[in-house]
Motif scaffolding. Structure first.
Motif, PDB file in Angstrom:
ATOM      1  N   MET A   2       0.840  -1.194   0.000  1.00  7.58           N
ATOM      2  CA  MET A   2       0.000   0.000   0.000  1.00  7.58           C
ATOM      3  C   MET A   2       0.884   1.256   0.000  1.00  7.58           C
ATOM      4  SD  MET A   2      -3.063   1.252   0.106  1.00  7.58           S
ATOM      5  CE  MET A   2      -4.267   0.214   0.846  1.00  7.58           C
ATOM      6  N   THR A   3       0.772   2.010  -1.063  1.00  9.65           N
ATOM      7  CA  THR A   3       1.504   3.271  -1.124  1.00  9.65           C
ATOM      8  C   THR A   3       0.569   4.398  -0.714  1.00  9.65           C
ATOM      9  OG1 THR A   3       0.923   3.653  -3.419  1.00  9.65           O
ATOM     10  CG2 THR A   3       2.943   2.396  -2.998  1.00  9.65           C
ATOM     11  N   MET A   4       1.122   5.583  -0.590  1.00 10.55           N
ATOM     12  CA  MET A   4       0.305   6.735  -0.217  1.00 10.55           C
ATOM     13  C   MET A   4      -0.726   7.035  -1.313  1.00 10.55           C
ATOM     14  SD  MET A   4      -0.431   8.877   2.034  1.00 10.55           S
ATOM     15  CE  MET A   4       0.873   9.175   3.172  1.00 10.55           C
ATOM     16  N   ALA A   5      -0.333   6.903  -2.564  1.00 19.49           N
ATOM     17  CA  ALA A   5      -1.267   7.155  -3.663  1.00 19.49           C
ATOM     18  C   ALA A   5      -2.428   6.168  -3.634  1.00 19.49           C
ATOM     19  CB  ALA A   5      -0.535   7.073  -5.001  1.00 19.49           C
ATOM     20  N   ASN A   6      -2.128   4.908  -3.366  1.00 12.49           N
ATOM     21  CA  ASN A   6      -3.192   3.902  -3.287  1.00 12.49           C
ATOM     22  C   ASN A   6      -4.138   4.199  -2.135  1.00 12.49           C
ATOM     23  OD1 ASN A   6      -1.907   2.702  -5.396  1.00 12.49           O
ATOM     24  ND2 ASN A   6      -0.985   1.073  -4.174  1.00 12.49           N
ATOM     25  N   ALA A   7      -3.579   4.636  -1.018  1.00 10.86           N
ATOM     26  CA  ALA A   7      -4.424   4.986   0.128  1.00 10.86           C
ATOM     27  C   ALA A   7      -5.327   6.170  -0.205  1.00 10.86           C
ATOM     28  CB  ALA A   7      -3.554   5.303   1.334  1.00 10.86           C
ATOM     29  N   VAL A   8      -4.798   7.146  -0.941  1.00  9.90           N
ATOM     30  CA  VAL A   8      -5.605   8.300  -1.334  1.00  9.90           C
ATOM     31  C   VAL A   8      -6.714   7.866  -2.288  1.00  9.90           C
ATOM     32  CG1 VAL A   8      -5.547  10.473  -2.617  1.00  9.90           C
ATOM     33  CG2 VAL A   8      -3.799   9.988  -0.916  1.00  9.90           C
ATOM     34  N   PHE A   9      -6.402   6.958  -3.210  1.00 10.20           N
ATOM     35  CA  PHE A   9      -7.429   6.456  -4.132  1.00 10.20           C
ATOM     36  C   PHE A   9      -8.552   5.770  -3.358  1.00 10.20           C
ATOM     37  CE2 PHE A   9      -3.902   5.849  -7.466  1.00 10.20           C
ATOM     38  CZ  PHE A   9      -3.976   7.183  -7.825  1.00 10.20           C
ATOM     39  N   LEU A  11      -9.357   6.221  -0.175  1.00 12.79           N
ATOM     40  CA  LEU A  11     -10.075   7.207   0.624  1.00 12.79           C
ATOM     41  C   LEU A  11     -11.029   8.033  -0.240  1.00 12.79           C
ATOM     42  CD1 LEU A  11      -7.312   8.412   3.095  1.00 12.79           C
ATOM     43  CD2 LEU A  11      -9.373   7.108   3.628  1.00 12.79           C
ATOM     44  N   CYS A  12     -10.625   8.354  -1.456  1.00 17.53           N
ATOM     45  CA  CYS A  12     -11.513   9.090  -2.366  1.00 17.53           C
ATOM     46  C   CYS A  12     -12.752   8.258  -2.703  1.00 17.53           C
ATOM     47  CB  CYS A  12     -10.771   9.474  -3.643  1.00 17.53           C
ATOM     48  SG  CYS A  12      -9.572  10.779  -3.427  1.00 17.53           S
ATOM     49  N   ALA A  13     -12.551   6.964  -2.945  1.00 15.14           N
ATOM     50  CA  ALA A  13     -13.693   6.096  -3.239  1.00 15.14           C
ATOM     51  C   ALA A  13     -14.616   6.003  -2.034  1.00 15.14           C
ATOM     52  CB  ALA A  13     -13.199   4.707  -3.646  1.00 15.14           C
ATOM     53  N   ALA A  14     -14.046   5.842  -0.842  1.00 23.52           N
ATOM     54  CA  ALA A  14     -14.871   5.738   0.363  1.00 23.52           C
ATOM     55  C   ALA A  14     -15.601   7.052   0.636  1.00 23.52           C
ATOM     56  CB  ALA A  14     -14.001   5.354   1.554  1.00 23.52           C
ATOM     57  N   THR A  15     -14.938   8.163   0.421  1.00 19.23           N
ATOM     58  CA  THR A  15     -15.562   9.460   0.667  1.00 19.23           C
ATOM     59  C   THR A  15     -16.710   9.729  -0.294  1.00 19.23           C
ATOM     60  OG1 THR A  15     -13.461  10.320   1.477  1.00 19.23           O
ATOM     61  CG2 THR A  15     -15.114  11.931   0.836  1.00 19.23           C
ATOM     62  N   SER A  16     -16.510   9.437  -1.556  1.00 16.49           N
ATOM     63  CA  SER A  16     -17.582   9.673  -2.521  1.00 16.49           C
ATOM     64  C   SER A  16     -18.759   8.732  -2.272  1.00 16.49           C
ATOM     65  CB  SER A  16     -17.067   9.565  -3.952  1.00 16.49           C
ATOM     66  OG  SER A  16     -16.478   8.319  -4.170  1.00 16.49           O
ATOM     67  N   LEU A  17     -18.472   7.511  -1.845  1.00 21.10           N
ATOM     68  CA  LEU A  17     -19.558   6.584  -1.509  1.00 21.10           C
ATOM     69  C   LEU A  17     -20.306   7.056  -0.266  1.00 21.10           C
ATOM     70  CD1 LEU A  17     -20.908   3.957  -2.370  1.00 21.10           C
ATOM     71  CD2 LEU A  17     -19.353   2.760  -0.846  1.00 21.10           C
ATOM     72  N   ALA A  18     -19.589   7.563   0.718  1.00 20.74           N
ATOM     73  CA  ALA A  18     -20.241   8.087   1.924  1.00 20.74           C
ATOM     74  C   ALA A  18     -21.099   9.308   1.585  1.00 20.74           C
ATOM     75  CB  ALA A  18     -19.191   8.445   2.965  1.00 20.74           C
ATOM     76  N   CYS A  19     -20.609  10.172   0.708  1.00 27.41           N
ATOM     77  CA  CYS A  19     -21.402  11.331   0.288  1.00 27.41           C
ATOM     78  C   CYS A  19     -22.677  10.883  -0.422  1.00 27.41           C
ATOM     79  CB  CYS A  19     -20.584  12.228  -0.632  1.00 27.41           C
ATOM     80  SG  CYS A  19     -19.293  13.142   0.198  1.00 27.41           S
ATOM     81  N   ALA A  20     -22.562   9.870  -1.267  1.00 26.42           N
ATOM     82  CA  ALA A  20     -23.740   9.372  -1.980  1.00 26.42           C
ATOM     83  C   ALA A  20     -24.776   8.823  -0.998  1.00 26.42           C
ATOM     84  CB  ALA A  20     -23.327   8.298  -2.980  1.00 26.42           C
ATOM     85  N   VAL A  21     -24.313   8.078  -0.018  1.00 29.71           N
ATOM     86  CA  VAL A  21     -25.242   7.503   0.972  1.00 29.71           C
ATOM     87  C   VAL A  21     -25.910   8.610   1.785  1.00 29.71           C
ATOM     88  CG1 VAL A  21     -25.339   6.109   3.069  1.00 29.71           C
ATOM     89  CG2 VAL A  21     -24.090   5.279   1.088  1.00 29.71           C
ATOM     90  N   LEU A  22     -25.133   9.588   2.228  1.00 31.46           N
ATOM     91  CA  LEU A  22     -25.707  10.679   3.013  1.00 31.46           C
ATOM     92  C   LEU A  22     -26.698  11.502   2.198  1.00 31.46           C
ATOM     93  CD1 LEU A  22     -22.563  11.831   5.008  1.00 31.46           C
ATOM     94  CD2 LEU A  22     -24.578  10.629   5.884  1.00 31.46           C
ATOM     95  N   LEU A  23     -26.379  11.745   0.931  1.00 32.71           N
ATOM     96  CA  LEU A  23     -27.303  12.496   0.087  1.00 32.71           C
ATOM     97  C   LEU A  23     -28.580  11.694  -0.174  1.00 32.71           C
ATOM     98  CD1 LEU A  23     -24.767  14.107  -2.381  1.00 32.71           C
ATOM     99  CD2 LEU A  23     -26.301  15.334  -0.839  1.00 32.71           C
ATOM    100  N   LEU A  24     -28.444  10.387  -0.365  1.00 34.53           N
ATOM    101  CA  LEU A  24     -29.643   9.555  -0.547  1.00 34.53           C
ATOM    102  C   LEU A  24     -30.501   9.541   0.709  1.00 34.53           C
ATOM    103  CD1 LEU A  24     -28.372   6.525  -2.645  1.00 34.53           C
ATOM    104  CD2 LEU A  24     -30.152   8.159  -3.261  1.00 34.53           C
ATOM    105  N   ARG A  25     -29.861   9.499   1.866  1.00 41.32           N
ATOM    106  CA  ARG A  25     -30.623   9.579   3.123  1.00 41.32           C
ATOM    107  C   ARG A  25     -31.335  10.917   3.237  1.00 41.32           C
ATOM    108  NH1 ARG A  25     -27.188   8.412   8.136  1.00 41.32           N
ATOM    109  NH2 ARG A  25     -29.147   9.071   9.071  1.00 41.32           N
ATOM    110  N   GLY A  26     -30.656  11.984   2.838  1.00 43.18           N
ATOM    111  CA  GLY A  26     -31.279  13.305   2.864  1.00 43.18           C
ATOM    112  C   GLY A  26     -32.453  13.397   1.910  1.00 43.18           C
ATOM    113  N   VAL A  53      -9.259   2.527  -8.593  1.00 43.85           N
ATOM    114  CA  VAL A  53      -8.562   1.603  -7.698  1.00 43.85           C
ATOM    115  C   VAL A  53      -8.327   0.272  -8.393  1.00 43.85           C
ATOM    116  CG1 VAL A  53      -8.784   0.288  -5.562  1.00 43.85           C
ATOM    117  CG2 VAL A  53      -9.361   2.717  -5.590  1.00 43.85           C
ATOM    118  N   VAL A  54      -9.363  -0.221  -9.077  1.00 44.73           N
ATOM    119  CA  VAL A  54      -9.212  -1.493  -9.784  1.00 44.73           C
ATOM    120  C   VAL A  54      -8.168  -1.370 -10.879  1.00 44.73           C
ATOM    121  CG1 VAL A  54     -10.391  -3.093 -11.342  1.00 44.73           C
ATOM    122  CG2 VAL A  54     -11.524  -2.313  -9.268  1.00 44.73           C
ATOM    123  N   ASP A  55      -8.194  -0.267 -11.599  1.00 47.16           N
ATOM    124  CA  ASP A  55      -7.288  -0.076 -12.730  1.00 47.16           C
ATOM    125  C   ASP A  55      -5.831   0.069 -12.282  1.00 47.16           C
ATOM    126  OD1 ASP A  55      -6.396   0.297 -15.304  1.00 47.16           O
ATOM    127  OD2 ASP A  55      -7.044   2.376 -15.428  1.00 47.16           O
TER     128      ASP A  55
END
Length: 88
Positions: A2-9, A11-26, A53-55
């Protein structure tokens, strides 16, 4: 490894998924159409980040650039459509 770039990738996926879930709840709570369009945009951005991330991390030999770009374009098109639809 795990490199720093992979961790950022990831975290970006998790953050965008969390935003989608919160917006759907709203949207489920308030029924404001712009929340729905925004959540659909973030679902597309989550898919885009997961494809990144997959790519780059899981299957580095494959080129998923076309699918990544299409998912990002679709996500932003949904948001623009929602903004235009909601302004009328």
């Amino acid at each position: 490894m795990m490199t720093m770039a992979n961790a950022v990738f990831l975290l970006c996926a998790a953050t965008s998924l969390a935003c989608a879930v919160l917006l759907l709840r709203g949207y489920a709570h308030n029924r404001v159409p712009l929340l729905l369009w925004s959540s659909l945009c973030f679902v597309g951005l989550a898919v885009n980040n997961m494809l990144l991330v997959v790519d780059l991390v899981i299957i580095p030999g494959r080129d998923l650039l076309l699918f990544r770009n299409l998912s990002g374009l679709l996500a932003l098109a949904l948001l623009v459509f929602g903004l235009v639809w909601d302004s009328e």
